[in-house]
Design an enzyme around this catalytic site. Structure first.
Site: not given
Ligand code: ASP
Length: 322
Positions: A192, A220-222, A243, A245-246
């Site tokens: 990210t 999937r959407v974070g 940024t 673990t979404g």
């Molecule tokens: N936060 C982002 C998501 O979960 C991924 C990341 O930042 O590593 O889509």
């Protein structure tokens, strides 16, 4: 007992300030010297592009967009060109922008936009809505978005990561060693990019753009495109981009939580960012955050064990950390 785990630094001060991140979760000790140099140079180009605009009196919005554009073009970041691939080997990208006055736009499931952050901006400026899911190529054309063939986003590096992820998923249960390697691959799945800025007029803005996580299920959407979770700005408090673990950042309503801690608990920004990261960590998540308030120093933080690419520029100072 609660684990105090996050690391937060304060950066810059009054006046124009830009802070960017290139994702948390990378294992720096596993990056080759060439990869570190590539990442460092890209962070420098991105922060310079945004700060040059702030120095000329441009808006915080223009600055965060310019910085994110540079990172979206770099294969070393998980956004745009270097986006992580889903289980079926495609890039599905998400983005969000938000201004201190509450204006916001976001999009998820993008497969052809070269600069996903431009789609978020178009949603904000050209529609009465806040969030679009998989807008059609025709609609993107109407919005003037530059589009590319989806194969543009399939880089060798991400394909290799996906192949490793699949292989390790299969082996995960089989041995302790595979589990350790699987953890390493897990860390590398994330990324990210994001930027937060305050301009000469004191306006703040936040932008976030991501490919999600390697091997995520299609659809999937974070947290990144979700206003209040991965991205947030409020002129009364702070602009925030996250940024990590979404799922955990969504559950903590992380970006808004930083703002709310400042607004309602009277916490210092660095303490608010640290407390939010501790809460994410407490749920078993990891990652980082950048924040620029309407007045005063910005904050850069990440959970224990996570590493984050970041850069910031303020007056004559410019720092990059890959
Ligand atoms: N936060 C982002 C998501 O979960 C991924 C990341 O930042 O590593 O889509």
């Amino acid at each position: 007992m609660k684990k105090e785990s996050s690391h937060v630094l304060e950066v810059g001060g009054e006046g124009p300030l830009l802070v960017i991140h290139g994702g948390a979760g990378r294992r720096l000790h596993e990056m080759s010297p060439e990869q570190r140099a590539e990442t460092d140079a890209a962070l420098a180009r991105a922060v310079d592009a945004g700060y040059a605009l702030l120095s000329e009196g441009a808006s915080a919005l223009e600055a965060v967009i310019a910085a994110v554009h540079v990172m979206e073009d770099e294969p070393c970041f998980n956004a745009g060109r270097g986006a992580a691939l889903t289980l079926d080997g495609r890039a599905e990208m998400d983005s969000c922008v938000m201004l201190g006055d509450g204006s916001t736009g976001a999009a998820c499931g993008l497969t052809t936009a070269r600069h996903p952050v431009d789609v978020a901006r178009a949603v904000m400026e050209r529609t009465p809505h806040v969030l679009f899911s998989s807008p059609s190529t025709k609609r993107l054309e109407e919005w003037g978005i530059e589009q590319v063939d989806p194969s543009y986003f399939v880089t060798e590096r991400r394909e290799a990561q996906l192949a490793e992820f699949k292989e390790l998923e299969a082996a995960r249960q089989e041995s302790a060693q595979a589990q350790a390697r699987a953890q390493a691959a897990e860390d590398a799945r994330h990324g990210t990019v994001g930027a937060v800025a305050r301009d000469a007029a004191g306006r703040i803005a936040a932008a976030t753009s991501t490919g999600g996580i390697t091997g995520q299920q299609p659809g999937r959407v974070g947290d990144s495109p979700i206003c209040g979770a991965g991205t947030y700005a409020d002129q009364r408090t702070v602009a925030v981009s996250c940024t990590g673990t979404g799922e955990k950042f969504i559950q903590e309503v992380a970006a808004h939580q930083v703002s709310a801690r400042v607004a309602f608990c009277g916490q210092w920004l660095a303490d608010a960012a640290g407390a939010m990261l501790d809460a994410v960590d407490g749920r078993g998540g990891s990652g980082g955050v950048i924040a620029v308030p309407a007045t005063g120093a910005g904050a850069i933080g990440f959970t224990d064990g996570a590493q984050m690419n970041y850069a910031w520029a303020w007056r004559n100072e410019r720092v990059t950390h890959e």
